[in-house]
Design a protein around this motif. Structure first.
Motif, PDB file in Angstrom:
ATOM      1  N   ILE A 163       0.856  -1.185   0.000  1.00  0.00           N
ATOM      2  CA  ILE A 163       0.000   0.000   0.000  1.00  0.00           C
ATOM      3  C   ILE A 163       0.892   1.235   0.000  1.00  0.00           C
ATOM      4  N   ILE A 164       0.624   2.143  -0.931  1.00  0.00           N
ATOM      5  CA  ILE A 164       1.438   3.344  -1.104  1.00  0.00           C
ATOM      6  C   ILE A 164       0.855   4.502  -0.295  1.00  0.00           C
ATOM      7  N   PRO A 165       1.627   5.128   0.583  1.00  0.00           N
ATOM      8  CA  PRO A 165       1.131   6.323   1.276  1.00  0.00           C
ATOM      9  C   PRO A 165       0.947   7.470   0.279  1.00  0.00           C
ATOM     10  N   ASN A 166      -0.105   8.238   0.447  1.00  0.00           N
ATOM     11  CA  ASN A 166      -0.323   9.394  -0.419  1.00  0.00           C
ATOM     12  C   ASN A 166       0.558  10.558  -0.012  1.00  0.00           C
ATOM     13  N   SER A 167       0.636  11.550  -0.872  1.00  0.00           N
ATOM     14  CA  SER A 167       1.661  12.589  -0.753  1.00  0.00           C
ATOM     15  C   SER A 167       1.617  13.347   0.563  1.00  0.00           C
ATOM     16  N   TYR A 168       0.427  13.602   1.118  1.00  0.00           N
ATOM     17  CA  TYR A 168       0.382  14.421   2.332  1.00  0.00           C
ATOM     18  C   TYR A 168       1.045  13.730   3.521  1.00  0.00           C
ATOM     19  N   MET A 169       1.143  12.393   3.476  1.00  0.00           N
ATOM     20  CA  MET A 169       1.809  11.685   4.558  1.00  0.00           C
ATOM     21  C   MET A 169       3.321  11.852   4.463  1.00  0.00           C
ATOM     22  N   ILE A 170       3.861  11.678   3.277  1.00  0.00           N
ATOM     23  CA  ILE A 170       5.310  11.756   3.088  1.00  0.00           C
ATOM     24  C   ILE A 170       5.794  13.207   3.148  1.00  0.00           C
ATOM     25  N   LEU A 171       5.021  14.110   2.580  1.00  0.00           N
ATOM     26  CA  LEU A 171       5.411  15.532   2.516  1.00  0.00           C
ATOM     27  C   LEU A 171       4.668  16.346   3.560  1.00  0.00           C
ATOM     28  N   SER A 172       4.538  15.802   4.755  1.00  0.00           N
ATOM     29  CA  SER A 172       3.745  16.453   5.804  1.00  0.00           C
ATOM     30  C   SER A 172       4.292  17.819   6.201  1.00  0.00           C
ATOM     31  N   ASP A 173       5.588  18.033   5.987  1.00  0.00           N
ATOM     32  CA  ASP A 173       6.172  19.331   6.347  1.00  0.00           C
ATOM     33  C   ASP A 173       5.707  20.445   5.407  1.00  0.00           C
ATOM     34  N   LYS A 174       5.044  20.090   4.317  1.00  0.00           N
ATOM     35  CA  LYS A 174       4.542  21.096   3.375  1.00  0.00           C
ATOM     36  C   LYS A 174       3.060  21.412   3.595  1.00  0.00           C
ATOM     37  N   LEU A 175       2.439  20.750   4.568  1.00  0.00           N
ATOM     38  CA  LEU A 175       1.028  20.978   4.855  1.00  0.00           C
ATOM     39  C   LEU A 175       0.834  22.257   5.669  1.00  0.00           C
ATOM     40  N   GLU A 189       9.484   4.091   4.233  1.00  0.00           N
ATOM     41  CA  GLU A 189      10.850   4.418   4.639  1.00  0.00           C
ATOM     42  C   GLU A 189      11.656   5.022   3.487  1.00  0.00           C
ATOM     43  N   SER A 190      11.618   4.389   2.322  1.00  0.00           N
ATOM     44  CA  SER A 190      12.372   4.907   1.175  1.00  0.00           C
ATOM     45  C   SER A 190      11.812   6.242   0.703  1.00  0.00           C
ATOM     46  N   LEU A 191      10.488   6.364   0.707  1.00  0.00           N
ATOM     47  CA  LEU A 191       9.875   7.622   0.277  1.00  0.00           C
ATOM     48  C   LEU A 191      10.223   8.750   1.241  1.00  0.00           C
ATOM     49  N   LEU A 192      10.173   8.467   2.526  1.00  0.00           N
ATOM     50  CA  LEU A 192      10.532   9.497   3.515  1.00  0.00           C
ATOM     51  C   LEU A 192      12.003   9.893   3.400  1.00  0.00           C
ATOM     52  N   ALA A 193      12.845   8.920   3.121  1.00  0.00           N
ATOM     53  CA  ALA A 193      14.277   9.201   2.998  1.00  0.00           C
ATOM     54  C   ALA A 193      14.576  10.102   1.802  1.00  0.00           C
ATOM     55  N   HIS A 194      13.672  10.134   0.829  1.00  0.00           N
ATOM     56  CA  HIS A 194      13.876  10.942  -0.380  1.00  0.00           C
ATOM     57  C   HIS A 194      12.808  12.028  -0.524  1.00  0.00           C
ATOM     58  N   LYS A 195      12.207  12.436   0.586  1.00  0.00           N
ATOM     59  CA  LYS A 195      11.104  13.392   0.508  1.00  0.00           C
ATOM     60  C   LYS A 195      11.532  14.757  -0.019  1.00  0.00           C
ATOM     61  N   ASP A 196      12.832  15.044   0.049  1.00  0.00           N
ATOM     62  CA  ASP A 196      13.318  16.316  -0.490  1.00  0.00           C
ATOM     63  C   ASP A 196      13.554  16.242  -1.998  1.00  0.00           C
ATOM     64  N   THR A 228       7.799   9.604 -11.579  1.00  0.00           N
ATOM     65  CA  THR A 228       8.521   8.438 -12.076  1.00  0.00           C
ATOM     66  C   THR A 228       9.631   8.028 -11.108  1.00  0.00           C
ATOM     67  N   TYR A 229      10.249   9.000 -10.450  1.00  0.00           N
ATOM     68  CA  TYR A 229      11.304   8.674  -9.496  1.00  0.00           C
ATOM     69  C   TYR A 229      10.722   8.107  -8.209  1.00  0.00           C
ATOM     70  N   GLY A 230       9.577   8.646  -7.770  1.00  0.00           N
ATOM     71  CA  GLY A 230       8.910   8.067  -6.609  1.00  0.00           C
ATOM     72  C   GLY A 230       8.540   6.622  -6.850  1.00  0.00           C
ATOM     73  N   ALA A 231       8.044   6.325  -8.063  1.00  0.00           N
ATOM     74  CA  ALA A 231       7.710   4.945  -8.420  1.00  0.00           C
ATOM     75  C   ALA A 231       8.956   4.070  -8.428  1.00  0.00           C
ATOM     76  N   TYR A 232      10.064   4.624  -8.895  1.00  0.00           N
ATOM     77  CA  TYR A 232      11.317   3.858  -8.941  1.00  0.00           C
ATOM     78  C   TYR A 232      11.762   3.448  -7.533  1.00  0.00           C
ATOM     79  N   LEU A 233      11.633   4.338  -6.573  1.00  0.00           N
ATOM     80  CA  LEU A 233      12.057   4.019  -5.205  1.00  0.00           C
ATOM     81  C   LEU A 233      11.305   2.803  -4.672  1.00  0.00           C
ATOM     82  N   SER A 234       9.995   2.767  -4.917  1.00  0.00           N
ATOM     83  CA  SER A 234       9.206   1.639  -4.422  1.00  0.00           C
ATOM     84  C   SER A 234       9.430   0.385  -5.258  1.00  0.00           C
TER      85      SER A 234
END
Length: 388
Positions: free
Chosen positions: A136-148, A180-187, A200-206
């Motif tokens: 299950i893939i977390p949606n963007s607001y979870m990974i990029l929570s610092d932008k909310l 974990e991988s998405l959070l590590a590359h959230k920047d 495409t890069y987010g998909a590559y990480l997973s």
């Protein structure tokens, strides 16, 4: 006349309605809105039956709203007015930092989630002889929570995902955490700003997480040749029409194939309802249109079969095959799998023209991957098709 002149605002409003009614009679009707990325309602045919059952009036109201003269201009004016008064939300889309938009996902359907995980478990149990992965893939607001925006209280997807994984009991099924991988590359640029999909890069990480979990090595991202397509305005923009939105850039990878068939055909219907030849993994014409993400795998189709010579783990005399059951997030994820499997078979439950039981009886797979983003998993009503 003197009484009418005493109420100038009423007179002006009446003249306004009259003017636009006359103009509206002579303008041409659009079938598709590029701004909103959707088909518009055309004038419905009148009949006594549709009038009596209410269908005509409701459809005609939609027609009036969709075809109102200068509609795009009014939408743009509304967007500007709301922005300048400091409104941070429009049509359930929240404006975040750095031009990012997020869905205001503050409630979910727990009953639907319970039904879906039960159906998924039943499917995995039915085909317990095939190694399977549930992701299950977390949606963007979870990974990029610092932008909310500060103080926004949204559904904690991590808690829900952990609970879903805990309910998977079949010994042939592995659950895969992607956060974990998405959070590590959230920047990095891993989710689009104006769209609900990952990049495409987010998909590559997973993809890398998945193939490593299978004991394989992912293809090196830097070894792939990417083509950038600027000017992408996605689903979030279509809901808000934010006048100063920053467009996204879509990247697709030059990944060779030997054959791609979609629902058994080498021609598919494009977004403009014309037939498009399947010549690779992407509908290149779609990248020149508004809905650019639909260029990946020619959009959401029933069954897509991809064959290639890319497999870096090929075993002589054996053809490795994976079945991917996915939502639209999988469209930019799947191409990478050609470097780890000889054949990649992709199913979208929303569009399959067959029974899963018959399909599984006719095919053999080395692995199954069920890949969905959380919000879609929580609302999708098509998992019942896994039973039949």
């Amino acid at each position: 006349m003197k009484k009418i002149i005493q109420y100038p605002l009423v007179l002006l409003f009446a003249l306004f309605i009259l003017l636009f009614s006359v103009v509206d009679m002579f303008i041409s009707r659009r079938e598709f809105s590029e701004t909103e990325n959707r088909y518009l309602q055309l004038r419905p045919d009148f009949s006594v039956k549709t009038l009596m059952n209410g269908k005509f009036t409701s459809t005609y109201e939609t027609y009036i709203n969709d075809q109102f003269v200068l509609r795009d201009g009014w939408i743009n004016l509304k967007s500007k007015a709301e922005y300048f008064i400091g409104k941070q939300e429009n049509n359930s889309i929240v404006y975040g930092k750095d031009h990012y938009m997020f869905e205001k996902y503050d409630r979910t359907d727990d009953e639907r989630i319970a039904k879906n995980i039960a159906l998924v478990n039943e499917f995995f149990s039915t085909y317990s002889d095939i190694p399977a992965t549930f992701a299950i893939i977390p949606n963007s607001y979870m990974i990029l929570s610092d932008k909310l925006p500060y103080g926004l209280d949204l559904i904690d997807q991590y808690e829900y995902i952990d609970n879903l994984y805990a309910q998977v009991k079949s010994p042939n099924v592995s659950t895969l955490s992607l956060k974990e991988s998405l959070l590590a590359h959230k920047d990095n640029y891993i989710y689009y700003m104006t769209d609900h999909h990952w990049t495409t890069y987010g998909a590559y990480l997973s993809y890398s997480d998945f193939v490593r979990s299978k004991g394989m090595t992912p293809v090196a991202y830097d070894s792939l040749k990417g083509t950038e397509v600027p000017g992408f305005y996605g689903t979030y923009f279509s809901k808000t029409k934010l006048f100063n939105a920053s467009p996204d850039v879509i990247t697709y990878m030059d990944i060779p194939t030997t054959s791609v068939t979609i629902d058994g055909k080498t021609m598919v219907q494009g977004a403009d309802k014309t037939e498009v030849p399947v010549t690779g993994l992407y509908n290149l014409d779609q990248f020149n249109k508004r809905d650019k993400y639909a260029g990946f795998l020619y959009g959401n189709n029933g069954v897509t079969v991809i064959k290639s010579d890319n497999n870096q783990h090929r075993v002589a005399g054996k053809t490795s095959r994976i079945l991917v059951i996915k939502d639209s997030y999988g469209n930019s994820f799947v191409p990478y799998l050609t470097y780890n499997y000889d054949e990649v078979v992709v199913i979208d439950l929303r569009a399959i023209p067959f029974k899963i039981s018959e399909f599984m009886a006719q095919n053999e797979f080395d692995d199954i991957l069920l890949l969905y983003n959380f919000m879609n998993f929580a609302s999708d009503t098509n998992f019942a098709r896994l039973k039949y």
